[in-house]
Design a protein around this motif. Structure first.
Motif, PDB file in Angstrom:
ATOM      1  N   GLU A 171       1.822   1.754  -3.468  1.00  8.33           N
ATOM      2  CA  GLU A 171       0.694   2.282  -4.244  1.00  8.33           C
ATOM      3  C   GLU A 171       0.537   3.792  -4.031  1.00  8.33           C
ATOM      4  N   ALA A 172       0.924   4.245  -2.848  1.00 11.21           N
ATOM      5  CA  ALA A 172       0.770   5.675  -2.527  1.00 11.21           C
ATOM      6  C   ALA A 172       1.920   6.517  -3.069  1.00 11.21           C
ATOM      7  N   MET A 207      -2.587   8.225   6.877  1.00 12.61           N
ATOM      8  CA  MET A 207      -3.064   7.028   6.201  1.00 12.61           C
ATOM      9  C   MET A 207      -3.764   6.138   7.223  1.00 12.61           C
ATOM     10  N   LEU A 227      -5.562   9.423   3.373  1.00  8.64           N
ATOM     11  CA  LEU A 227      -5.824   8.249   2.561  1.00  8.64           C
ATOM     12  C   LEU A 227      -6.305   7.158   3.503  1.00  8.64           C
ATOM     13  N   ILE A 238      -6.601   2.818   3.639  1.00 13.03           N
ATOM     14  CA  ILE A 238      -6.374   1.516   3.021  1.00 13.03           C
ATOM     15  C   ILE A 238      -7.690   0.758   2.993  1.00 13.03           C
ATOM     16  N   THR A 239      -8.007   0.215   1.827  1.00 16.65           N
ATOM     17  CA  THR A 239      -9.257  -0.516   1.696  1.00 16.65           C
ATOM     18  C   THR A 239      -9.028  -1.799   0.909  1.00 16.65           C
ATOM     19  N   TRP A 282       0.060  12.810   0.752  1.00 15.90           N
ATOM     20  CA  TRP A 282      -0.729  12.486   1.933  1.00 15.90           C
ATOM     21  C   TRP A 282       0.125  12.665   3.179  1.00 15.90           C
ATOM     22  N   ARG A 319     -11.952   6.546  -5.196  1.00 18.87           N
ATOM     23  CA  ARG A 319     -10.956   5.485  -5.203  1.00 18.87           C
ATOM     24  C   ARG A 319      -9.716   6.047  -5.872  1.00 18.87           C
ATOM     25  N   CYS A 336       0.826  -1.214   0.000  1.00 17.16           N
ATOM     26  CA  CYS A 336       0.000   0.000   0.000  1.00 17.16           C
ATOM     27  C   CYS A 336       0.857   1.259   0.000  1.00 17.16           C
ATOM     28  N   HIS A 396      -6.040  -0.173  -3.745  1.00 24.07           N
ATOM     29  CA  HIS A 396      -6.252  -0.408  -2.319  1.00 24.07           C
ATOM     30  C   HIS A 396      -6.242   0.874  -1.489  1.00 24.07           C
ATOM     31  N   LEU A 397      -6.357   2.012  -2.123  1.00 21.40           N
ATOM     32  CA  LEU A 397      -6.350   3.283  -1.402  1.00 21.40           C
ATOM     33  C   LEU A 397      -7.535   4.137  -1.823  1.00 21.40           C
ATOM     34  N   GLN A 456      -9.741   7.980  -0.874  1.00 22.59           N
ATOM     35  CA  GLN A 456      -9.801   9.256  -0.163  1.00 22.59           C
ATOM     36  C   GLN A 456     -11.069   9.223   0.671  1.00 22.59           C
TER      37      GLN A 456
END
Length: 453
Positions: free
Chosen positions: A300-301, A309, A395, A397-398, A306, A322, A297, A326-327, A329
């Motif tokens: 990915e960022a 997180m 951000l 994480i999802t 940011w 989205r 993650c 996996h991130l 807002q």
């Protein structure tokens, strides 16, 4: 950097051997020697009176849970997080986030039913694992801790080590991991001295995930015995603070202690120039492959602007957009069970002296991200925003990498309905003043809600 961390915390150091932590799975009692107190750690179950507050969180999340996949908004890709008005209609949540929250809710209900008698009889004090003869000592330690705030000294930090395989802990394998926001050795876990059952769970989680961390003695808001004592430390609520429709009308001592505990870590980051820190509350459950997924993650960022997180959260609405696979807002969100804070976020809050205008922390974060102005959850968000600097670029994480463990909310010190919870406004004005008036604000609130002590 590891150089920013204390290399040794003296008698406060917790060098836990793997064998001792494996025994956590056994019913035997584990003894952990801490500088702050000898602790007999045993499994405990908890109290029902916080279920109402958790239900509010579950219901808010349920309103935005959707089996649909994420819908990407135009321009959602690598790059800077664009400013989005909090009046924009949020997106539905993804399936895995829905599943995790539903599972947590269902298991919590089951836990409550299974422990019904104990839960209803539970009242405030310790978590039931500290012997009666040690209660006074724990109280003295908690009281003494207040005088050092906001600073964090070696006596307040307890190193849990030898779980990780590297001297310098890393989550990302990238050569520029530090620039990506990798917290490395800077993992802080907030724990109250009177919550050893939670500490036991913390140690088990760290062992299973192979993590090293620092357990930080929390500020116990329930140790405050007067408003004068709080004022002398320079802490106070937002001007004319009034809770919103989904929280209590007055700040509780538990909510105060929560904010002050997190603040002391931000202050420590600034004093020691720590680029990024992972901050966890002691009720966390790390999800599968935590270290590897967090590292992915962070990658990915890359390129995103940011400074906060969320690793775990309870959304009250869908996300703004989205950003990557996996991130997201986030919109207005609850929980501070686990998050990464960058140094510029810590500096912005510390230098703004936010301790002089505080509110419940998770709501504070949401307003500091510029969220909630539609008033769906917090009708006072716009008014609060006059005093809360909008300096957080969040951000999430999802699906989340951190969830609270089932049963932990029954030991919550920020819950709405915990016997022994005090409104700050009900504390005696001056130290030594008698409690002759009782708890006027609490009594009025309970009468209006039809809730008994």
């Amino acid at each position: 950097p590891s150089s920013a961390m204390p290399s040794c915390h003296g008698s406060g150091k917790l060098r836990m051997q793997a064998r001792g932590c494996v025994e956590l799975a056994q019913p035997a009692v584990l003894s952990i020697k801490l500088a702050r107190r000898p602790v007999q750690v045993a499994l405990a179950v908890a109290s029902l009176h916080v279920l109402t507050s958790a239900n509010g969180c579950f219901l808010s999340c349920a309103a935005w849970l959707s089996p649909n996949s994420w819908r990407r908004s135009a321009g959602s890709g690598p790059g800077f997080l664009r400013a989005v008005s909090s009046l924009q209609e949020p997106l539905p949540l993804d399936e895995e986030t829905v599943r995790l929250h539903k599972s947590y809710h269902d298991r919590t209900v089951d836990y409550t039913v299974q422990h019904y008698d104990w839960v209803n009889a539970k009242s405030y004090s310790t978590d039931g694992t500290i012997p009666e003869e040690e209660h006074d000592e724990v109280w003295r330690v908690s009281k003494a801790r207040l005088q050092y705030w906001p600073r964090l000294y070696e006596r307040h930090i307890h190193q849990v080590s030898e779980f990780g395989s590297q001297a310098t802990q890393r989550f990302s394998n990238a050569s520029d991991a530090l620039q990506l926001g990798d917290p490395m050795n800077n993992v802080f876990i907030i724990n109250l001295p009177r919550r050893p059952a939670k500490l036991k769970h913390v140690i088990s989680q760290l062992h299973q995930a192979g993590l090293n961390a620092f357990v930080v003695d929390a500020i116990d808001g329930d140790a405050f015995t007067s408003q004068e004592e709080i004022d002398e430390l320079g802490a106070s609520t937002l001007p004319n603070y009034c809770g919103h429709k989904n929280t209590l009308p007055h700040l509780t001592t538990g909510q105060l202690g929560c904010f002050m505990s997190h603040f002391t870590i931000w202050h420590y980051m600034v004093e020691n120039n720590i680029p990024a820190a992972l901050i966890l509350e002691d009720d966390f459950d790390l999800q599968e492959n935590f270290k590897e997924r967090l590292g992915a993650c962070l990658e990915e960022a890359r390129g995103l602007d940011w400074n906060l997180m969320y690793l775990g959260r309870s959304p009250t609405e869908g996300d703004i957009r989205r950003v990557t696979e996996h991130l997201a807002q986030p919109g207005y969100t609850l929980w501070t069970v686990g998050y990464i804070f960058k140094l510029d976020a810590a500096k912005a809050l510390v230098e703004a002296h936010v301790q002089k205008r505080l509110a419940p922390l998770d709501h504070y974060f949401s307003v500091a991200m510029g969220q909630g102005f539609r008033g769906h959850w917090n009708e006072n968000a716009v008014e609060w925003s006059k005093y809360i600097p909008q300096v957080l670029r969040g951000l999430a994480i999802t699906p989340p990498l951190v969830m609270p463990y089932v049963g932990s909310m029954f030991l919550s010190d920020t819950a709405m309905l915990r016997n022994g919870t005090k409104f700050v406004t009900d504390l005696p004005v001056r130290e030594g003043d008698p409690w002759t008036a009782g708890r006027k604000n609490e009594e009025e609130w309970r009468a209006a809600q039809g809730v008994k002590e």
